[in-house]
Scaffold this motif. Structure first.
Motif, PDB file in Angstrom:
ATOM      1  N   GLY A 102      -3.523 -53.635  16.389  1.00  0.00           N
ATOM      2  CA  GLY A 102      -3.625 -52.991  15.085  1.00  0.00           C
ATOM      3  C   GLY A 102      -3.587 -51.474  15.119  1.00  0.00           C
ATOM      4  O   GLY A 102      -3.888 -50.829  14.122  1.00  0.00           O
ATOM      5  N   LYS A 103      -3.173 -50.907  16.252  1.00  0.00           N
ATOM      6  CA  LYS A 103      -3.193 -49.452  16.385  1.00  0.00           C
ATOM      7  C   LYS A 103      -1.807 -48.872  16.667  1.00  0.00           C
ATOM      8  O   LYS A 103      -0.982 -49.499  17.310  1.00  0.00           O
ATOM      9  CB  LYS A 103      -4.125 -49.047  17.535  1.00  0.00           C
ATOM     10  N   VAL A 104      -1.612 -47.662  16.166  1.00  0.00           N
ATOM     11  CA  VAL A 104      -0.522 -46.800  16.591  1.00  0.00           C
ATOM     12  C   VAL A 104      -1.202 -45.643  17.298  1.00  0.00           C
ATOM     13  O   VAL A 104      -2.150 -45.044  16.771  1.00  0.00           O
ATOM     14  CB  VAL A 104       0.328 -46.307  15.404  1.00  0.00           C
ATOM     15  N   VAL A 105      -0.726 -45.345  18.505  1.00  0.00           N
ATOM     16  CA  VAL A 105      -1.413 -44.392  19.364  1.00  0.00           C
ATOM     17  C   VAL A 105      -0.428 -43.327  19.841  1.00  0.00           C
ATOM     18  O   VAL A 105       0.714 -43.630  20.166  1.00  0.00           O
ATOM     19  CB  VAL A 105      -2.008 -45.126  20.596  1.00  0.00           C
ATOM     20  N   ARG A 106      -0.898 -42.097  19.881  1.00  0.00           N
ATOM     21  CA  ARG A 106      -0.134 -40.992  20.477  1.00  0.00           C
ATOM     22  C   ARG A 106      -0.935 -40.476  21.661  1.00  0.00           C
ATOM     23  O   ARG A 106      -2.077 -40.031  21.504  1.00  0.00           O
ATOM     24  CB  ARG A 106       0.097 -39.869  19.472  1.00  0.00           C
ATOM     25  N   VAL A 107      -0.339 -40.541  22.840  1.00  0.00           N
ATOM     26  CA  VAL A 107      -0.995 -40.093  24.059  1.00  0.00           C
ATOM     27  C   VAL A 107      -0.412 -38.752  24.473  1.00  0.00           C
ATOM     28  O   VAL A 107       0.809 -38.604  24.564  1.00  0.00           O
ATOM     29  CB  VAL A 107      -0.794 -41.133  25.191  1.00  0.00           C
ATOM     30  N   THR A 108      -1.279 -37.789  24.706  1.00  0.00           N
ATOM     31  CA  THR A 108      -0.875 -36.493  25.251  1.00  0.00           C
ATOM     32  C   THR A 108      -1.696 -36.252  26.518  1.00  0.00           C
ATOM     33  O   THR A 108      -2.618 -37.009  26.822  1.00  0.00           O
ATOM     34  CB  THR A 108      -1.123 -35.343  24.253  1.00  0.00           C
ATOM     35  N   LEU A 109      -1.390 -35.192  27.220  1.00  0.00           N
ATOM     36  CA  LEU A 109      -2.180 -34.853  28.403  1.00  0.00           C
ATOM     37  C   LEU A 109      -3.584 -34.383  28.021  1.00  0.00           C
ATOM     38  O   LEU A 109      -4.506 -34.469  28.817  1.00  0.00           O
ATOM     39  CB  LEU A 109      -1.474 -33.780  29.235  1.00  0.00           C
ATOM     40  N   GLU A 110      -3.763 -33.917  26.783  1.00  0.00           N
ATOM     41  CA  GLU A 110      -5.045 -33.381  26.334  1.00  0.00           C
ATOM     42  C   GLU A 110      -5.953 -34.422  25.696  1.00  0.00           C
ATOM     43  O   GLU A 110      -7.166 -34.354  25.833  1.00  0.00           O
ATOM     44  CB  GLU A 110      -4.831 -32.237  25.330  1.00  0.00           C
ATOM     45  N   HIS A 111      -5.395 -35.361  24.931  1.00  0.00           N
ATOM     46  CA  HIS A 111      -6.206 -36.325  24.194  1.00  0.00           C
ATOM     47  C   HIS A 111      -5.353 -37.511  23.740  1.00  0.00           C
ATOM     48  O   HIS A 111      -4.144 -37.550  23.991  1.00  0.00           O
ATOM     49  CB  HIS A 111      -6.880 -35.658  22.988  1.00  0.00           C
ATOM     50  N   ILE A 112      -6.003 -38.436  23.045  1.00  0.00           N
ATOM     51  CA  ILE A 112      -5.337 -39.619  22.486  1.00  0.00           C
ATOM     52  C   ILE A 112      -5.595 -39.611  20.988  1.00  0.00           C
ATOM     53  O   ILE A 112      -6.743 -39.470  20.555  1.00  0.00           O
ATOM     54  CB  ILE A 112      -5.908 -40.914  23.105  1.00  0.00           C
ATOM     55  N   GLU A 113      -4.542 -39.754  20.191  1.00  0.00           N
ATOM     56  CA  GLU A 113      -4.678 -39.860  18.737  1.00  0.00           C
ATOM     57  C   GLU A 113      -4.464 -41.313  18.359  1.00  0.00           C
ATOM     58  O   GLU A 113      -3.523 -41.951  18.837  1.00  0.00           O
ATOM     59  CB  GLU A 113      -3.632 -39.002  18.030  1.00  0.00           C
ATOM     60  N   VAL A 114      -5.331 -41.834  17.481  1.00  0.00           N
ATOM     61  CA  VAL A 114      -5.288 -43.252  17.129  1.00  0.00           C
ATOM     62  C   VAL A 114      -5.283 -43.410  15.617  1.00  0.00           C
ATOM     63  O   VAL A 114      -6.125 -42.846  14.920  1.00  0.00           O
ATOM     64  CB  VAL A 114      -6.520 -43.997  17.708  1.00  0.00           C
ATOM     65  N   TRP A 115      -4.326 -44.183  15.139  1.00  0.00           N
ATOM     66  CA  TRP A 115      -4.298 -44.620  13.750  1.00  0.00           C
ATOM     67  C   TRP A 115      -4.568 -46.110  13.784  1.00  0.00           C
ATOM     68  O   TRP A 115      -3.780 -46.885  14.324  1.00  0.00           O
ATOM     69  CB  TRP A 115      -2.943 -44.346  13.107  1.00  0.00           C
ATOM     70  N   GLU A 116      -5.702 -46.505  13.217  1.00  0.00           N
ATOM     71  CA  GLU A 116      -6.117 -47.902  13.271  1.00  0.00           C
ATOM     72  C   GLU A 116      -5.892 -48.573  11.926  1.00  0.00           C
ATOM     73  O   GLU A 116      -6.014 -47.944  10.871  1.00  0.00           O
ATOM     74  CB  GLU A 116      -7.601 -47.963  13.653  1.00  0.00           C
ATOM     75  N   LEU A 117      -5.571 -49.845  11.985  1.00  0.00           N
ATOM     76  CA  LEU A 117      -5.356 -50.637  10.776  1.00  0.00           C
ATOM     77  C   LEU A 117      -6.594 -50.566   9.889  1.00  0.00           C
ATOM     78  O   LEU A 117      -7.724 -50.606  10.391  1.00  0.00           O
ATOM     79  CB  LEU A 117      -5.086 -52.087  11.188  1.00  0.00           C
ATOM     80  N   HIS A 118      -6.397 -50.415   8.584  1.00  0.00           N
ATOM     81  CA  HIS A 118      -7.458 -50.385   7.578  1.00  0.00           C
ATOM     82  C   HIS A 118      -8.331 -49.126   7.653  1.00  0.00           C
ATOM     83  O   HIS A 118      -9.437 -49.117   7.144  1.00  0.00           O
ATOM     84  CB  HIS A 118      -8.341 -51.640   7.642  1.00  0.00           C
ATOM     85  N   ARG A 119      -7.850 -48.097   8.328  1.00  0.00           N
ATOM     86  CA  ARG A 119      -8.538 -46.803   8.339  1.00  0.00           C
ATOM     87  C   ARG A 119      -7.533 -45.743   7.935  1.00  0.00           C
ATOM     88  O   ARG A 119      -6.424 -45.719   8.438  1.00  0.00           O
ATOM     89  CB  ARG A 119      -9.085 -46.486   9.723  1.00  0.00           C
ATOM     90  N   GLU A 120      -7.962 -44.866   7.036  1.00  0.00           N
ATOM     91  CA  GLU A 120      -7.037 -43.851   6.526  1.00  0.00           C
ATOM     92  C   GLU A 120      -6.762 -42.739   7.521  1.00  0.00           C
ATOM     93  O   GLU A 120      -5.632 -42.298   7.674  1.00  0.00           O
ATOM     94  CB  GLU A 120      -7.601 -43.249   5.238  1.00  0.00           C
ATOM     95  N   ASN A 121      -7.800 -42.250   8.161  1.00  0.00           N
ATOM     96  CA  ASN A 121      -7.667 -41.062   8.996  1.00  0.00           C
ATOM     97  C   ASN A 121      -7.464 -41.415  10.459  1.00  0.00           C
ATOM     98  O   ASN A 121      -7.952 -42.431  10.936  1.00  0.00           O
ATOM     99  CB  ASN A 121      -8.913 -40.178   8.849  1.00  0.00           C
ATOM    100  N   ARG A 122      -6.771 -40.537  11.142  1.00  0.00           N
ATOM    101  CA  ARG A 122      -6.600 -40.728  12.585  1.00  0.00           C
ATOM    102  C   ARG A 122      -7.889 -40.334  13.283  1.00  0.00           C
ATOM    103  O   ARG A 122      -8.708 -39.570  12.767  1.00  0.00           O
ATOM    104  CB  ARG A 122      -5.436 -39.919  13.099  1.00  0.00           C
ATOM    105  N   GLU A 123      -8.035 -40.851  14.483  1.00  0.00           N
ATOM    106  CA  GLU A 123      -9.183 -40.524  15.319  1.00  0.00           C
ATOM    107  C   GLU A 123      -8.653 -39.852  16.589  1.00  0.00           C
ATOM    108  O   GLU A 123      -7.632 -40.264  17.136  1.00  0.00           O
ATOM    109  CB  GLU A 123      -9.938 -41.793  15.694  1.00  0.00           C
ATOM    110  N   ILE A 124      -9.354 -38.831  17.036  1.00  0.00           N
ATOM    111  CA  ILE A 124      -9.004 -38.167  18.295  1.00  0.00           C
ATOM    112  C   ILE A 124      -9.990 -38.678  19.350  1.00  0.00           C
ATOM    113  O   ILE A 124     -11.204 -38.596  19.179  1.00  0.00           O
ATOM    114  CB  ILE A 124      -9.125 -36.629  18.197  1.00  0.00           C
ATOM    115  N   VAL A 125      -9.439 -39.224  20.422  1.00  0.00           N
ATOM    116  CA  VAL A 125     -10.244 -39.726  21.530  1.00  0.00           C
ATOM    117  C   VAL A 125      -9.980 -38.820  22.721  1.00  0.00           C
ATOM    118  O   VAL A 125      -8.824 -38.596  23.094  1.00  0.00           O
ATOM    119  CB  VAL A 125      -9.868 -41.186  21.873  1.00  0.00           C
ATOM    120  N   GLU A 126     -11.051 -38.325  23.310  1.00  0.00           N
ATOM    121  CA  GLU A 126     -10.917 -37.431  24.469  1.00  0.00           C
ATOM    122  C   GLU A 126     -10.753 -38.247  25.744  1.00  0.00           C
ATOM    123  O   GLU A 126     -11.272 -39.352  25.855  1.00  0.00           O
ATOM    124  CB  GLU A 126     -12.151 -36.530  24.577  1.00  0.00           C
TER     125      GLU A 126
END
Length: 128
Positions: A102-126
């Motif tokens: 249920g996720k779309v994820v963007r991985v960078t060398l600095e962090h991970i950005e996550v867009w989760e199903l049924h949530r409006e805002n993205r989350e930044i995961v370190e």
């Protein structure tokens, strides 16, 4: 069935390196056919419970979230791709299939950005 699918554009040496460590197939080699469109890839992923790994930015949009698959876009240079895939799949937030669905994820060398199903805002995961 494999848990992970690599985009057809992933370099062959990267595919081979990842196959040694993970249950991995590639578009055109174990999953669909080599000239699949982005839409066909997403349709084929429906109900597959697979994680699709790509360096193609077109897959990185929240509208592509679906409960039965995960899309991971690696916004990194080719030399960093394999290590980022391995690092992502070992991360405690994403280290099981159930945690990725249920996720779309963007991985960078600095962090991970996550867009989760049924949530409006993205989350930044370190990275840890």
């Amino acid at each position: 069935m494999s848990q992970h699918v690599l985009d057809a554009d992933v370099r062959q040496q990267d595919y081979q390196a990842l196959r040694r460590r993970f249950s991995m197939v590639k578009v055109g080699d174990g999953f669909g056919y080599s000239s699949m469109s982005d839409g066909d890839i997403r349709r084929e992923l429906h109900h597959s419970k697979q994680t699709f790994h790509t360096q193609d930015r077109r897959f990185c949009h929240p509208r592509h979230r679906h409960p039965t698959y995960c899309l991971v876009f690696y916004d990194v240079a080719d030399p960093d791709f394999v290590s980022c895939v391995q690092r992502f799949l070992r991360h405690p937030r994403f280290n099981t299939r159930a945690k990725r669905m249920g996720k779309v994820v963007r991985v960078t060398l600095e962090h991970i950005e996550v867009w989760e199903l049924h949530r409006e805002n993205r989350e930044i995961v370190e990275w840890h």
